[in-house]
Design an enzyme around this catalytic site. Structure first.
Site, PDB file in Angstrom:
ATOM      1  N   ARG A  79      30.525 -10.668  34.827  1.00 39.02           N
ATOM      2  CA  ARG A  79      29.801  -9.882  33.818  1.00 39.02           C
ATOM      3  C   ARG A  79      28.397 -10.435  33.613  1.00 39.02           C
ATOM      4  O   ARG A  79      27.449  -9.681  33.408  1.00 39.02           O
ATOM      5  CB  ARG A  79      30.590  -9.851  32.506  1.00 39.02           C
ATOM      6  N   LYS A 182      25.667  -7.895  28.223  1.00 38.58           N
ATOM      7  CA  LYS A 182      25.688  -8.855  27.113  1.00 38.58           C
ATOM      8  C   LYS A 182      24.333  -9.551  27.030  1.00 38.58           C
ATOM      9  O   LYS A 182      24.153 -10.655  27.550  1.00 38.58           O
ATOM     10  CB  LYS A 182      26.835  -9.855  27.344  1.00 38.58           C
ATOM     11  N   GLU A 218      31.684   0.703  19.086  1.00 37.36           N
ATOM     12  CA  GLU A 218      32.198  -0.669  19.008  1.00 37.36           C
ATOM     13  C   GLU A 218      32.302  -1.119  17.572  1.00 37.36           C
ATOM     14  O   GLU A 218      31.779  -0.481  16.662  1.00 37.36           O
ATOM     15  CB  GLU A 218      31.254  -1.621  19.737  1.00 37.36           C
TER      16      GLU A 218
HETATM   17  N1  PLP Z   1      31.625  -6.143  22.353  1.00 38.47           N
HETATM   18  C1  PLP Z   1      30.604  -6.933  22.031  1.00 38.47           C
HETATM   19  C2  PLP Z   1      29.350  -6.314  21.549  1.00 38.47           C
HETATM   20  C3  PLP Z   1      30.729  -8.322  22.152  1.00 38.47           C
HETATM   21  O1  PLP Z   1      29.727  -9.136  21.818  1.00 38.47           O
HETATM   22  C4  PLP Z   1      31.941  -8.870  22.622  1.00 38.47           C
HETATM   23  C5  PLP Z   1      32.084 -10.300  22.787  1.00 38.47           C
HETATM   24  O2  PLP Z   1      31.943 -10.817  23.838  1.00 38.47           O
HETATM   25  C6  PLP Z   1      32.972  -7.980  22.943  1.00 38.47           C
HETATM   26  C7  PLP Z   1      32.789  -6.632  22.795  1.00 38.47           C
HETATM   27  C8  PLP Z   1      34.282  -8.497  23.438  1.00 38.47           C
HETATM   28  O3  PLP Z   1      34.197  -8.874  24.780  1.00 38.47           O
HETATM   29  P1  PLP Z   1      35.129 -10.004  25.361  1.00 38.47           P
HETATM   30  O4  PLP Z   1      36.517  -9.596  25.092  1.00 38.47           O
HETATM   31  O5  PLP Z   1      34.827 -10.026  26.812  1.00 38.47           O
HETATM   32  O6  PLP Z   1      34.758 -11.256  24.666  1.00 38.47           O
HETATM   33  C1  COI Z   2      32.527 -13.301  21.920  1.00 36.95           C
HETATM   34  O1  COI Z   2      33.505 -12.711  21.471  1.00 36.95           O
HETATM   35  O2  COI Z   2      32.595 -14.162  22.789  1.00 36.95           O
HETATM   36  C2  COI Z   2      31.206 -13.018  21.460  1.00 36.95           C
HETATM   37  O3  COI Z   2      30.299 -13.217  22.208  1.00 36.95           O
HETATM   38  C3  COI Z   2      31.009 -12.585  20.115  1.00 36.95           C
HETATM   39  C4  COI Z   2      29.855 -13.271  19.546  1.00 36.95           C
HETATM   40  C5  COI Z   2      28.559 -12.666  19.725  1.00 36.95           C
HETATM   41  C6  COI Z   2      30.062 -14.195  18.463  1.00 36.95           C
END
Ligand code: PLP
Ligand code: COI
Length: 336
Positions: A79, A182, A218
């Site tokens: 990612r 991200k 989201e």
């Molecule tokens: N959506 C956003 C905007 C996020 O910052 C995160 C955190 O990483 C997620 C979703 C969840 O993604 P993940 O499950 O890969 O941490």
């Molecule tokens: C995560 O869930 O890893 C995130 O990046 C969320 C965060 C911005 C605190």
């Protein structure tokens, strides 16, 4: 200093080392281990002015057997490459990313929380444009850095339902913008809503699609899901981050014999769900108790306790992460 493992917040704690790697002259250098919490950065670096910045978030868990388990690191590595490619940055190859993460964990092994605490080690890989530019263009130099910090739950409630508020007067991402990657700019854009809802007593904001404001996008820094009878329903949208936690929950839902629906979810549909929640590395699964829509003054309520399906998904995910049960999907790598 003794660490109170059971009461850790989700926040920064200084650890012993971080790992760094520089991209110069078209190639990545050697990994370096640093004990400094600071970086030297050119004042004209593209990350500072034009937002050439991407980050990741993943976790490591100590099992009952004392071993350290890293969850789906390869997916975070990929990612970060997707994020970097979109905003024209050089990105570390997958192997370099994994090596840096493992090194950062091992050099800070004493900060991996004990099994009994229910806490984990949060790992934050960061990629920034470090070269000086004044015109808007990609940097020629990059810094990739990994630091770690032990954490407890992202939301104070932990695995207890929290209340969220729908946001219509600001967007975290444009329809064809950067919501699917991200990068720091998305989080800057989310701050007005985050501060606004928290001042009103809500844990976080629920974003709608930026174009029509009809569909759920989201929920704060996490994906949204709903449970309807035996279906796991989650939004499909160009402007949400493909969550690795959500993808894991979808797999677990299928394992549990549930049906999967990745599709648009209208605001009106909220009243038809049995359970709703948000999911992410930091949030794990955080159930939602109430959703307030300020436009209609409607409150969608789901109860004061986590629902049975969310609870089952949460327990299965955590059991795999801590090594309490077998890992049928090969999500875990042991760090040693
Ligand atoms: N959506 C956003 C905007 C996020 O910052 C995160 C955190 O990483 C997620 C979703 C969840 O993604 P993940 O499950 O890969 O941490
Ligand atoms: C995560 O869930 O890893 C995130 O990046 C969320 C965060 C911005 C605190």
């Amino acid at each position: 200093m003794e660490i109170d493992w059971k009461n850790l917040p989700f926040g920064y704690m200084k650890t012993d080392y971080n790992v760094r790697c520089y991209y110069r002259d078209g190639k990545w250098g050697e990994l370096e281990v640093s004990s400094s919490e600071h970086i030297m950065l050119h004042m004209a670096a593209t990350s500072l002015h034009y937002g050439q910045e991407a980050f990741e978030g993943l976790k490591a868990f100590r099992g009952k057997d004392g071993q350290i388990r890293l969850f789906r690191c390869v997916d975070n590595a990929r990612r970060m490459r997707t994020s970097a490619a979109y905003i024209q940055m050089a990105a570390p190859p997958v192997d370099l990313f994994i090596e840096a993460v493992e090194k950062a964990i091992l050099y800070n092994e004493r900060f991996v929380p004990p099994y009994e605490s229910g806490a984990s080690l949060y790992i934050r890989p960061l990629l920034i444009g470090s070269g000086a530019e004044v015109g808007v263009k990609p940097s020629k130099e990059y810094l990739f850095l990994v630091f770690v910090t032990p954490v407890g739950p992202y939301f104070k409630t932990g695995f207890k339902p929290m209340d969220v508020m729908i946001i219509r007067d600001s967007d975290r991402a444009a329809p064809l913008g950067t919501g699917h990657i991200k990068v720091g700019g998305n989080y800057a854009a989310s701050l007005p809503a985050t501060v606004q809802v928290q001042q009103l007593g809500y844990a976080t904001s629920l974003y709608l699609d930026a174009k029509e404001k009809m569909y759920i996008d989201e929920c704060g820094p996490a994906n949204f899901f709903g449970i309807k009878e035996d279906s796991y329903v989650t939004p499909q949208s160009r402007s949400i981050l493909p969550s690795i936690t959500n993808s894991s929950l979808m797999t677990l839902a299928l394992d549990m014999g549930m049906t999967l629906e990745c599709r648009q979810i209208t605001v009106e549909e909220l009243e038809t769900f049995d359970e709703v929640g948000e999911c992410g590395t930091a949030a794990v699964i955080t159930p939602i108790g109430k959703i307030f829509d300020p436009q209609t003054n409607r409150i969608y309520t789901y109860g004061d306790d986590a629902g049975p399906v969310s609870t089952k998904l949460y327990e299965r995910l955590r059991a795999i992460q801590y090594g309490d049960v077998p890992d049928p999907h090969r999500w875990i790598s042991i760090v040693e």
